[in-house]
Write a protein that holds these residues in place. Structure first.
Motif, PDB file in Angstrom:
ATOM      1  N   SER A 195       1.180   3.892  11.225  1.00  0.00           N
ATOM      2  CA  SER A 195       2.586   3.466  11.264  1.00  0.00           C
ATOM      3  C   SER A 195       2.740   2.057  10.698  1.00  0.00           C
ATOM      4  O   SER A 195       3.729   1.751  10.027  1.00  0.00           O
ATOM      5  CB  SER A 195       3.114   3.510  12.702  1.00  0.00           C
ATOM      6  N   ILE A 196       1.760   1.198  10.986  1.00  0.00           N
ATOM      7  CA  ILE A 196       1.777  -0.175  10.456  1.00  0.00           C
ATOM      8  C   ILE A 196       1.688  -0.142   8.928  1.00  0.00           C
ATOM      9  O   ILE A 196       2.425  -0.844   8.226  1.00  0.00           O
ATOM     10  CB  ILE A 196       0.619  -1.015  11.048  1.00  0.00           C
ATOM     11  N   LYS A 197       0.789   0.695   8.407  1.00  0.00           N
ATOM     12  CA  LYS A 197       0.631   0.831   6.951  1.00  0.00           C
ATOM     13  C   LYS A 197       1.918   1.365   6.315  1.00  0.00           C
ATOM     14  O   LYS A 197       2.336   0.909   5.246  1.00  0.00           O
ATOM     15  CB  LYS A 197      -0.537   1.769   6.635  1.00  0.00           C
ATOM     16  N   LYS A 198       2.522   2.327   7.001  1.00  0.00           N
ATOM     17  CA  LYS A 198       3.778   2.906   6.518  1.00  0.00           C
ATOM     18  C   LYS A 198       4.868   1.838   6.469  1.00  0.00           C
ATOM     19  O   LYS A 198       5.638   1.759   5.499  1.00  0.00           O
ATOM     20  CB  LYS A 198       4.206   4.053   7.441  1.00  0.00           C
ATOM     21  N   PHE A 199       4.917   1.008   7.515  1.00  0.00           N
ATOM     22  CA  PHE A 199       5.919  -0.058   7.583  1.00  0.00           C
ATOM     23  C   PHE A 199       5.717  -1.068   6.449  1.00  0.00           C
ATOM     24  O   PHE A 199       6.675  -1.507   5.810  1.00  0.00           O
ATOM     25  CB  PHE A 199       5.844  -0.757   8.943  1.00  0.00           C
ATOM     26  N   LYS A 200       4.472  -1.415   6.175  1.00  0.00           N
ATOM     27  CA  LYS A 200       4.163  -2.362   5.092  1.00  0.00           C
ATOM     28  C   LYS A 200       4.603  -1.807   3.737  1.00  0.00           C
ATOM     29  O   LYS A 200       5.136  -2.533   2.893  1.00  0.00           O
ATOM     30  CB  LYS A 200       2.661  -2.667   5.071  1.00  0.00           C
TER      31      LYS A 200
END
Length: 241
Positions: free
Chosen positions: A108-113
Protein backbone atom coordinates in the motif's frame (compact mmCIF):
# COMPACT_ATOMS: atom_id res chain seq x y z
CA UNK A 1 15.73 19.75 28.41
CA UNK A 2 13.28 18.23 30.87
CA UNK A 3 13.21 20.36 34.03
CA UNK A 4 11.16 20.11 37.22
CA UNK A 5 9.28 23.33 36.46
CA UNK A 6 8.40 22.14 32.96
CA UNK A 7 7.18 18.82 34.35
CA UNK A 8 4.90 20.46 36.92
CA UNK A 9 3.63 23.07 34.45
CA UNK A 10 2.89 20.34 31.89
CA UNK A 11 1.09 18.19 34.52
CA UNK A 12 3.21 15.15 33.71
CA UNK A 13 3.08 14.13 37.39
CA UNK A 14 -0.73 13.86 37.46
CA UNK A 15 -2.03 10.33 37.02
CA UNK A 16 -5.61 9.05 37.04
CA UNK A 17 -8.11 8.69 39.87
CA UNK A 18 -7.32 6.04 42.47
CA UNK A 19 -10.16 3.81 41.27
CA UNK A 20 -8.53 3.43 37.83
CA UNK A 21 -5.12 2.33 39.11
CA UNK A 22 -3.36 -0.54 37.41
CA UNK A 23 -1.61 -2.23 40.38
CA UNK A 24 1.48 -2.84 38.23
CA UNK A 25 2.04 0.93 38.15
CA UNK A 26 2.11 1.26 41.95
CA UNK A 27 5.90 1.43 42.15
CA UNK A 28 5.87 4.60 40.02
CA UNK A 29 3.42 6.42 42.31
CA UNK A 30 4.58 8.55 45.23
CA UNK A 31 1.29 9.73 46.71
CA UNK A 32 -2.26 10.90 46.17
CA UNK A 33 -3.89 14.34 46.09
CA UNK A 34 -7.64 14.96 45.70
CA UNK A 35 -8.07 11.26 44.84
CA UNK A 36 -5.60 11.66 41.93
CA UNK A 37 -2.42 9.60 41.96
CA UNK A 38 0.83 11.56 41.88
CA UNK A 39 3.57 10.02 39.77
CA UNK A 40 7.10 9.90 41.17
CA UNK A 41 8.80 12.38 38.87
CA UNK A 42 12.24 11.37 40.05
CA UNK A 43 11.60 7.99 38.42
CA UNK A 44 10.02 9.66 35.39
CA UNK A 45 13.13 11.76 34.74
CA UNK A 46 15.52 8.83 35.22
CA UNK A 47 13.52 6.58 32.88
CA UNK A 48 12.91 9.38 30.37
CA UNK A 49 16.67 10.03 30.17
CA UNK A 50 17.26 6.30 29.67
CA UNK A 51 14.70 6.24 26.84
CA UNK A 52 16.20 9.32 25.18
CA UNK A 53 19.65 7.78 25.35
CA UNK A 54 18.37 4.70 23.53
CA UNK A 55 16.55 6.89 20.99
CA UNK A 56 19.70 8.92 20.35
CA UNK A 57 21.72 5.74 19.72
CA UNK A 58 19.15 4.64 17.14
CA UNK A 59 19.07 8.10 15.54
CA UNK A 60 22.86 8.49 15.40
CA UNK A 61 22.93 5.18 13.51
CA UNK A 62 20.12 6.21 11.14
CA UNK A 63 17.66 3.67 12.52
CA UNK A 64 13.90 4.07 12.05
CA UNK A 65 11.63 5.05 14.95
CA UNK A 66 7.89 5.00 14.30
CA UNK A 67 5.85 7.53 16.27
CA UNK A 68 2.36 6.25 17.19
CA UNK A 69 -0.55 8.13 18.75
CA UNK A 70 -4.01 8.02 17.20
CA UNK A 71 -5.86 10.13 19.78
CA UNK A 72 -7.84 12.86 18.03
CA UNK A 73 -6.45 15.73 20.10
CA UNK A 74 -2.84 14.75 19.27
CA UNK A 75 -3.07 14.27 15.50
CA UNK A 76 -1.75 17.71 14.53
CA UNK A 77 1.19 17.75 16.96
CA UNK A 78 2.17 14.18 16.03
CA UNK A 79 2.16 15.02 12.32
CA UNK A 80 4.01 18.34 12.58
CA UNK A 81 6.69 17.11 15.02
CA UNK A 82 7.24 13.83 13.16
CA UNK A 83 7.81 15.81 9.96
CA UNK A 84 10.19 18.15 11.78
CA UNK A 85 12.28 15.19 12.91
CA UNK A 86 11.97 13.19 9.70
CA UNK A 87 10.10 10.35 11.45
CA UNK A 88 7.43 8.06 10.06
CA UNK A 89 4.23 8.33 12.07
CA UNK A 90 0.71 6.98 12.55
CA UNK A 91 -1.80 9.54 13.83
CA UNK A 92 -5.00 8.04 12.41
CA UNK A 93 -6.67 4.69 13.05
CA UNK A 94 -4.26 1.79 13.58
CA UNK A 95 -4.65 -0.68 10.73
CA UNK A 96 -4.65 -4.22 12.08
CA UNK A 97 -1.66 -6.14 10.73
CA UNK A 98 0.49 -3.04 10.19
CA UNK A 99 3.39 -5.02 11.66
CA UNK A 100 2.27 -8.65 11.50
CA UNK A 101 1.12 -8.33 7.86
CA UNK A 102 3.66 -5.70 6.88
CA UNK A 103 4.00 -7.05 3.35
CA UNK A 104 0.44 -5.93 2.60
CA UNK A 105 1.01 -2.53 4.24
CA UNK A 106 4.27 -2.11 2.35
CA UNK A 107 2.45 -2.76 -0.94
CA UNK A 108 0.00 0.00 0.00
CA UNK A 109 2.92 2.33 0.77
CA UNK A 110 4.45 1.59 -2.66
CA UNK A 111 1.07 2.17 -4.29
CA UNK A 112 0.74 5.51 -2.48
CA UNK A 113 4.22 6.60 -3.63
CA UNK A 114 3.33 5.76 -7.24
CA UNK A 115 0.09 7.71 -6.90
CA UNK A 116 2.05 10.75 -5.69
CA UNK A 117 4.05 10.66 -8.94
CA UNK A 118 0.90 10.20 -11.04
CA UNK A 119 -0.89 13.01 -9.22
CA UNK A 120 1.78 15.47 -10.36
CA UNK A 121 1.19 14.52 -13.98
CA UNK A 122 -2.60 14.30 -14.20
CA UNK A 123 -4.87 17.31 -14.58
CA UNK A 124 -7.09 17.68 -11.56
CA UNK A 125 -10.84 18.29 -11.84
CA UNK A 126 -10.95 16.53 -15.20
CA UNK A 127 -13.16 13.60 -16.13
CA UNK A 128 -12.04 10.29 -14.63
CA UNK A 129 -9.82 11.76 -11.91
CA UNK A 130 -12.39 11.84 -9.06
CA UNK A 131 -11.99 8.11 -8.29
CA UNK A 132 -8.20 8.47 -8.32
CA UNK A 133 -8.37 11.42 -5.91
CA UNK A 134 -10.66 9.52 -3.52
CA UNK A 135 -8.26 6.56 -3.38
CA UNK A 136 -5.30 8.90 -3.02
CA UNK A 137 -6.86 10.77 -0.08
CA UNK A 138 -7.74 7.52 1.69
CA UNK A 139 -4.20 6.16 1.35
CA UNK A 140 -2.73 9.49 2.39
CA UNK A 141 -4.86 9.51 5.55
CA UNK A 142 -3.88 6.05 6.77
CA UNK A 143 -0.57 5.34 5.00
CA UNK A 144 0.85 8.80 4.27
CA UNK A 145 2.77 9.07 7.53
CA UNK A 146 4.61 5.81 6.81
CA UNK A 147 5.66 6.60 3.24
CA UNK A 148 9.35 6.91 4.22
CA UNK A 149 9.36 3.38 5.70
CA UNK A 150 10.90 0.66 3.55
CA UNK A 151 10.92 -1.97 6.28
CA UNK A 152 9.53 -2.55 9.75
CA UNK A 153 10.72 0.09 12.25
CA UNK A 154 13.69 -0.52 14.53
CA UNK A 155 11.63 0.80 17.46
CA UNK A 156 8.29 2.49 18.18
CA UNK A 157 7.41 5.41 20.44
CA UNK A 158 3.85 5.04 21.74
CA UNK A 159 1.72 7.42 23.78
CA UNK A 160 -0.82 5.55 25.95
CA UNK A 161 -0.36 1.77 25.96
CA UNK A 162 -3.96 1.15 27.04
CA UNK A 163 -5.32 3.06 24.04
CA UNK A 164 -2.89 1.28 21.70
CA UNK A 165 -3.11 -2.32 22.95
CA UNK A 166 -3.05 -3.78 19.44
CA UNK A 167 0.07 -1.79 18.55
CA UNK A 168 1.88 -3.19 21.60
CA UNK A 169 0.68 -6.71 20.83
CA UNK A 170 1.94 -6.67 17.24
CA UNK A 171 5.25 -5.07 18.20
CA UNK A 172 5.91 -7.76 20.83
CA UNK A 173 5.14 -10.57 18.38
CA UNK A 174 7.83 -9.24 16.05
CA UNK A 175 10.17 -8.20 18.90
CA UNK A 176 10.15 -4.53 17.94
CA UNK A 177 11.44 -2.48 20.92
CA UNK A 178 8.75 -0.32 22.53
CA UNK A 179 9.27 3.09 24.14
CA UNK A 180 6.06 4.30 25.76
CA UNK A 181 4.45 6.95 27.94
CA UNK A 182 2.64 4.89 30.58
CA UNK A 183 -0.02 6.44 32.83
CA UNK A 184 -1.25 5.08 36.18
CA UNK A 185 -4.16 3.24 34.52
CA UNK A 186 -1.91 1.51 31.96
CA UNK A 187 -0.19 -1.86 31.99
CA UNK A 188 3.62 -1.38 31.96
CA UNK A 189 4.29 -5.01 31.02
CA UNK A 190 5.93 -5.73 27.66
CA UNK A 191 7.29 -2.18 27.43
CA UNK A 192 11.05 -2.04 26.90
CA UNK A 193 11.46 1.63 27.87
CA UNK A 194 8.78 2.83 30.27
CA UNK A 195 8.23 6.56 30.84
CA UNK A 196 5.73 6.98 33.71
CA UNK A 197 3.61 10.06 33.14
CA UNK A 198 0.37 11.73 32.18
CA UNK A 199 -0.51 10.63 28.64
CA UNK A 200 -3.87 12.41 28.36
CA UNK A 201 -2.95 16.08 28.71
CA UNK A 202 -2.04 17.66 25.36
CA UNK A 203 0.44 19.90 27.21
CA UNK A 204 2.25 16.82 28.55
CA UNK A 205 2.21 15.13 25.16
CA UNK A 206 3.69 18.21 23.47
CA UNK A 207 6.57 18.23 25.96
CA UNK A 208 7.31 14.52 25.44
CA UNK A 209 7.22 14.81 21.66
CA UNK A 210 9.22 18.03 21.36
CA UNK A 211 12.00 16.62 23.57
CA UNK A 212 11.93 13.39 21.58
CA UNK A 213 12.23 15.17 18.23
CA UNK A 214 14.93 17.57 19.49
CA UNK A 215 16.99 14.58 20.65
CA UNK A 216 16.56 12.82 17.30
CA UNK A 217 17.51 15.90 15.26
CA UNK A 218 20.59 16.56 17.41
CA UNK A 219 21.74 12.92 17.34
CA UNK A 220 21.26 12.61 13.57
CA UNK A 221 23.12 15.83 12.87
CA UNK A 222 26.08 15.46 15.22
CA UNK A 223 26.12 11.66 15.70
CA UNK A 224 26.29 12.31 19.45
CA UNK A 225 24.58 10.14 22.06
CA UNK A 226 22.21 11.90 24.48
CA UNK A 227 23.77 12.44 27.90
CA UNK A 228 21.77 15.23 29.52
CA UNK A 229 22.88 15.37 33.15
CA UNK A 230 19.75 16.68 34.83
CA UNK A 231 20.25 17.47 38.49
CA UNK A 232 17.56 15.50 40.34
CA UNK A 233 16.77 17.06 43.71
CA UNK A 234 14.26 16.22 46.42
CA UNK A 235 11.20 17.77 44.84
CA UNK A 236 8.43 15.18 45.20
CA UNK A 237 7.30 16.75 48.49
CA UNK A 238 6.86 20.05 46.68
CA UNK A 239 4.40 18.42 44.26
CA UNK A 240 2.22 16.64 46.82
CA UNK A 241 1.86 19.63 49.18
Amino acid sequence: MLTINKIIKSKIHLGHKKCFLNPKMSKYIIGCKNKIHIIDIKKTIILYKKALEYISILSANNRTILLVCTKKNTRDIIKSEAKRGGLPYINQRWLGGTFTNYEIINNSIKKFKNMIKKKKKIKLNTKGTSNFIKKFKKLKKFIGGMKMMNNLPDAIFVIDTEFHKNVIKEAKILKIPIIAIVDTNNNPENIDYIIPGNNDSIISIKLYIKNLINTIIYSKKYKIIYNNKININKFNKKIIK
